[in-house]
Design an enzyme around this catalytic site. Structure first.
Site, PDB file in Angstrom:
ATOM      1  N   ASN A   1      42.100  43.046  36.186  1.00 58.82           N
ATOM      2  CA  ASN A   1      43.382  43.664  36.504  1.00 58.82           C
ATOM      3  C   ASN A   1      44.266  43.800  35.268  1.00 58.82           C
ATOM      4  OD1 ASN A   1      42.863  43.810  39.360  1.00 58.82           O
ATOM      5  ND2 ASN A   1      43.229  41.607  39.454  1.00 58.82           N
TER       6      ASN A   1
ATOM      7  N   CYS B   1      36.982  46.504  44.335  1.00 57.16           N
ATOM      8  CA  CYS B   1      37.897  47.648  44.314  1.00 57.16           C
ATOM      9  C   CYS B   1      37.144  48.831  44.898  1.00 57.16           C
ATOM     10  CB  CYS B   1      38.361  47.952  42.896  1.00 57.16           C
ATOM     11  SG  CYS B   1      39.353  49.461  42.774  1.00 57.16           S
ATOM     12  N   GLY B   2      37.596  49.309  46.055  1.00 59.15           N
ATOM     13  CA  GLY B   2      36.892  50.391  46.726  1.00 59.15           C
ATOM     14  C   GLY B   2      36.929  51.690  45.948  1.00 59.15           C
TER      15      GLY B   2
ATOM     16  N   HIS C   1      43.846  40.850  52.142  1.00 60.39           N
ATOM     17  CA  HIS C   1      44.833  41.879  52.446  1.00 60.39           C
ATOM     18  C   HIS C   1      45.731  41.426  53.575  1.00 60.39           C
ATOM     19  CE1 HIS C   1      43.153  45.099  49.948  1.00 60.39           C
ATOM     20  NE2 HIS C   1      41.981  44.554  50.233  1.00 60.39           N
TER      21      HIS C   1
ATOM     22  N   ASN D   1      46.911  41.247  48.534  1.00 59.24           N
ATOM     23  CA  ASN D   1      47.296  42.653  48.442  1.00 59.24           C
ATOM     24  C   ASN D   1      48.010  42.999  49.746  1.00 59.24           C
ATOM     25  OD1 ASN D   1      45.557  43.273  45.972  1.00 59.24           O
ATOM     26  ND2 ASN D   1      44.022  42.580  47.426  1.00 59.24           N
TER      27      ASN D   1
ATOM     28  N   GLU E   1      49.421  45.458  44.900  1.00 59.96           N
ATOM     29  CA  GLU E   1      48.171  44.758  44.614  1.00 59.96           C
ATOM     30  C   GLU E   1      48.428  43.528  43.757  1.00 59.96           C
ATOM     31  OE1 GLU E   1      44.455  46.823  44.001  1.00 59.96           O
ATOM     32  OE2 GLU E   1      45.557  48.714  43.843  1.00 59.96           O
ATOM     33  N   ARG E   2      47.816  42.429  44.140  1.00 62.27           N
ATOM     34  CA  ARG E   2      47.960  41.201  43.359  1.00 62.27           C
ATOM     35  C   ARG E   2      47.429  41.458  41.949  1.00 62.27           C
ATOM     36  NH1 ARG E   2      43.068  37.119  45.368  1.00 62.27           N
ATOM     37  NH2 ARG E   2      41.411  38.659  45.156  1.00 62.27           N
TER      38      ARG E   2
ATOM     39  N   CYS F   1      44.711  52.067  46.938  1.00 63.17           N
ATOM     40  CA  CYS F   1      43.845  50.888  46.994  1.00 63.17           C
ATOM     41  C   CYS F   1      42.808  51.142  48.079  1.00 63.17           C
ATOM     42  CB  CYS F   1      44.661  49.631  47.301  1.00 63.17           C
ATOM     43  SG  CYS F   1      43.656  48.134  47.503  1.00 63.17           S
ATOM     44  N   GLY F   2      41.549  51.253  47.678  1.00 64.10           N
ATOM     45  CA  GLY F   2      40.494  51.568  48.632  1.00 64.10           C
ATOM     46  C   GLY F   2      40.252  50.465  49.639  1.00 64.10           C
ATOM     47  N   THR F   3      40.141  49.221  49.161  1.00 59.87           N
ATOM     48  CA  THR F   3      39.943  48.116  50.102  1.00 59.87           C
ATOM     49  C   THR F   3      41.166  47.964  50.999  1.00 59.87           C
ATOM     50  OG1 THR F   3      40.712  46.525  48.438  1.00 59.87           O
ATOM     51  CG2 THR F   3      38.325  46.842  48.642  1.00 59.87           C
ATOM     52  N   GLY F   4      42.351  48.276  50.444  1.00 58.42           N
ATOM     53  CA  GLY F   4      43.577  48.204  51.234  1.00 58.42           C
ATOM     54  C   GLY F   4      43.599  49.246  52.343  1.00 58.42           C
TER      55      GLY F   4
END
Length: 278
Positions: A67, A76-77, A163, A194, A212-213, A221-224
């Site tokens: 990061n 990270c998606g 998340h 996140n 995002e942290r 943010c894909g995972t988000g």
């Protein structure tokens, strides 16, 4: 010494990509991520992603994420789509599918066309101790908590990283540094979190801003986005096994939560290549 890099973005979630397949990850990668990610003063990015030689048999490549603050992320998606696109472009993966190792397991990616990919993100994790979120014995869904002197309802999901999804009436007027920072460093999240702030437009469209942290507010943010759709299914706002468009500052991601796994479709764009003195 000059370092070659590729700048890529997925839904405006931009990283500096280093091909470390032969050389390995630089020893000073944490400091390098902090220096090169500084917007206006250097290349500028949400961080550095190292594309490494695979360890798992059959995998096409391995991803490590650092990061903007130098901390290492697990997943990270948007980044994994860009890694796969890089592997296809440079001949490290062939056909229409690639497997990329991450710290959250191997992700299977299908290239629908150049620059458009679908990632099988796997099953969401809802067990509090696995996210991790403390103080709860059962999945955290629509739980009322106090944050920064006010009350919010949160739903917690891990998509390989933690998340917290919070619903709001309007994302535009949020003070994200205050709210997102308070969530990231709150007592419930020992590893940080996140936080996705979600405005429900209808059952197939969500509007989202994310803190995002380790990076602060990012364009996407894909995972988000995946966590937001899972949370919205759990809260009855969206339906299972249905495409849901998540509208982010950087563009749109299409997410489908089947009930068993989460599929994410979005772009992966090479912005430019260059060298930087390190």
């Amino acid at each position: 010494m000059k370092l070659s890099f590729t700048k890529m973005q997925g839904c405006a979630n931009d990283y500096i990509y280093l091909d470390c397949r032969a050389s390995g990850v630089p020893a000073d990668i944490a400091a390098l991520a902090q220096r090169l990610s500084a917007r206006h003063f250097s290349v500028g990015a949400d961080g550095i992603i190292c594309i490494c030689a695979p360890v798992t048999p059959g995998a096409d490549g391995r991803m490590r994420i650092f990061n903007a603050d130098g901390s290492e992320g697990r997943m990270c998606g948007n980044g994994v789509r860009c890694v796969a696109e890089y592997l296809f472009r440079h001949g490290y993966a062939s056909g229409t599918a690639a497997d990329v190792e991450t710290l959250s397991g191997v992700k299977h990616i299908v290239r629908r066309e150049p620059g458009l990919l679908t990632v099988d993100m796997g099953a969401p994790e809802l067990a509090p101790e696995k996210i991790p979120v403390t103080g709860f014995a059962k999945p955290v869904v629509n739980e009322l908590v106090e944050v920064n002197g006010g009350a919010v309802r949160m739903t917690c999901v891990s998509m390989g990283n933690p998340h917290c999804v919070v619903y709001v009436s309007d994302t535009a007027g949020l003070n994200l540094p205050v709210l997102g920072g308070a969530m990231e460093h709150s007592k419930w999240f020992p590893e940080g979190v996140n936080t996705e702030f979600i405005q429900i437009l209808d059952e197939t469209h969500l509007k989202m801003r994310v803190w995002e942290r380790g990076s602060g507010e990012t364009m996407a943010c894909g995972t988000g986005a995946c966590a937001a759709v899972v949370a919205s299914v759990l809260n009855g706002h969206c339906k299972k096994d249905t495409d849901v468009d998540v509208l982010l500052l950087g563009g749109t991601l299409t997410i489908r939560y089947t009930g068993d796994t989460v599929l994410m479709t979005g772009n992966a764009v090479e912005v430019f290549t260059g060298t930087v003195e390190v």
